[in-house]
Design a protein around this motif. Sequence first.
Motif, PDB file in Angstrom:
ATOM      1  N   LEU A   5      36.026  38.057  40.856  1.00 16.51           N
ATOM      2  CA  LEU A   5      34.751  38.767  40.976  1.00 16.51           C
ATOM      3  C   LEU A   5      33.619  37.903  40.432  1.00 16.51           C
ATOM      4  CD1 LEU A   5      33.488  41.595  41.695  1.00 16.51           C
ATOM      5  CD2 LEU A   5      33.670  42.104  39.261  1.00 16.51           C
ATOM      6  N   LYS A   8      29.117  42.598  40.299  1.00 15.33           N
ATOM      7  CA  LYS A   8      29.001  43.923  40.896  1.00 15.33           C
ATOM      8  C   LYS A   8      27.786  44.599  40.284  1.00 15.33           C
ATOM      9  CE  LYS A   8      29.621  48.032  42.620  1.00 15.33           C
ATOM     10  NZ  LYS A   8      29.274  48.320  44.016  1.00 15.33           N
ATOM     11  N   SER A   9      26.891  45.072  41.136  1.00 10.79           N
ATOM     12  CA  SER A   9      25.681  45.749  40.674  1.00 10.79           C
ATOM     13  C   SER A   9      25.528  47.079  41.392  1.00 10.79           C
ATOM     14  CB  SER A   9      24.443  44.888  40.954  1.00 10.79           C
ATOM     15  OG  SER A   9      24.535  43.653  40.295  1.00 10.79           O
ATOM     16  N   THR A  41      34.745  51.512  38.170  1.00 11.41           N
ATOM     17  CA  THR A  41      34.171  50.663  39.223  1.00 11.41           C
ATOM     18  C   THR A  41      35.122  49.521  39.548  1.00 11.41           C
ATOM     19  OG1 THR A  41      31.926  51.232  38.546  1.00 11.41           O
ATOM     20  CG2 THR A  41      32.207  49.212  39.846  1.00 11.41           C
ATOM     21  N   ILE A  45      37.181  48.762  43.136  1.00 12.45           N
ATOM     22  CA  ILE A  45      37.179  47.475  43.834  1.00 12.45           C
ATOM     23  C   ILE A  45      38.615  47.047  44.122  1.00 12.45           C
ATOM     24  CG2 ILE A  45      36.670  45.013  43.578  1.00 12.45           C
ATOM     25  CD1 ILE A  45      34.123  45.880  42.001  1.00 12.45           C
ATOM     26  N   ASP A  50      35.597  50.145  47.171  1.00 14.31           N
ATOM     27  CA  ASP A  50      34.233  49.666  46.977  1.00 14.31           C
ATOM     28  C   ASP A  50      34.193  48.207  47.415  1.00 14.31           C
ATOM     29  OD1 ASP A  50      31.755  48.754  46.124  1.00 14.31           O
ATOM     30  OD2 ASP A  50      31.847  49.781  44.184  1.00 14.31           O
ATOM     31  N   GLU A  52      31.211  46.668  48.046  1.00 14.67           N
ATOM     32  CA  GLU A  52      29.855  46.182  47.773  1.00 14.67           C
ATOM     33  C   GLU A  52      29.844  45.366  46.481  1.00 14.67           C
ATOM     34  OE1 GLU A  52      27.211  46.693  49.875  1.00 14.67           O
ATOM     35  OE2 GLU A  52      28.699  47.538  51.224  1.00 14.67           O
ATOM     36  N   TYR A  53      30.431  44.189  46.525  1.00 12.80           N
ATOM     37  CA  TYR A  53      30.451  43.291  45.371  1.00 12.80           C
ATOM     38  C   TYR A  53      30.482  41.857  45.876  1.00 12.80           C
ATOM     39  CZ  TYR A  53      35.424  42.840  46.454  1.00 12.80           C
ATOM     40  OH  TYR A  53      36.607  42.613  47.094  1.00 12.80           O
ATOM     41  N   ARG A  54      30.193  40.915  44.983  1.00 11.69           N
ATOM     42  CA  ARG A  54      30.311  39.502  45.319  1.00 11.69           C
ATOM     43  C   ARG A  54      31.606  38.987  44.710  1.00 11.69           C
ATOM     44  NH1 ARG A  54      25.230  38.410  43.001  1.00 11.69           N
ATOM     45  NH2 ARG A  54      26.276  36.732  41.884  1.00 11.69           N
TER      46      ARG A  54
END
Length: 196
Positions: A5, A8-9, A41, A45, A50, A52-54
């Motif tokens: 990871l 994550k925002s 969260t 992931i 989820d 929506e993270y980099r």
Amino acid sequence: MRLDLDAKSFGTRPVLGPLTLSVARGERVAILGPSGIGKSTLLRILAGLDAEYRGRLDGADRLAVVFQEPVLLPWRDAVANIAIPTGCDAATARDWLAQVGLAGHEAKVPRQLSLGQQRRLALARAFAAGPDILLMDEPFASLDAETAARMLALTDALLARTGAGLVLVTHDPREAEALHARPLHLAGQPARLQND
């Protein structure tokens, strides 16, 4: 399963910073930290809920999730609550009900079960899916101490019997210890994993 990871925002608020987590079948890990730090969260992931993270999530492991709430089908009996989501047959569902101490409750719908029984049903459903890794998000929250202790012992026995790995999210280090899970702490802003 391996997560690399970057970040994550939620909107402009960073929640999780750079971290790496890998878990194999048979390995047990507990993610510890205070409320609001990002434990759930991180679990979402890992579960693929989820995106929506980099970063990057790799692995073809079969996963099952036990959420904070039992998340049962209220209009279906206990057997169907296992068979429908997992695709197993009714005999397998009955066998898992027996393994979690719910023999005799097969025809009951969730509202006819106590909270502890509903959590056992959710646990049976997860194991009936045949996971390589079980993801658990504070599954013993809101249970009295005696019921929680029984659920911990049951979970430990089922993990040992099936060989499944575990990622447990909890704020209670005693739960990690009871499940023989290696503790990792989320801390900082944004949060990062630290070895105990």
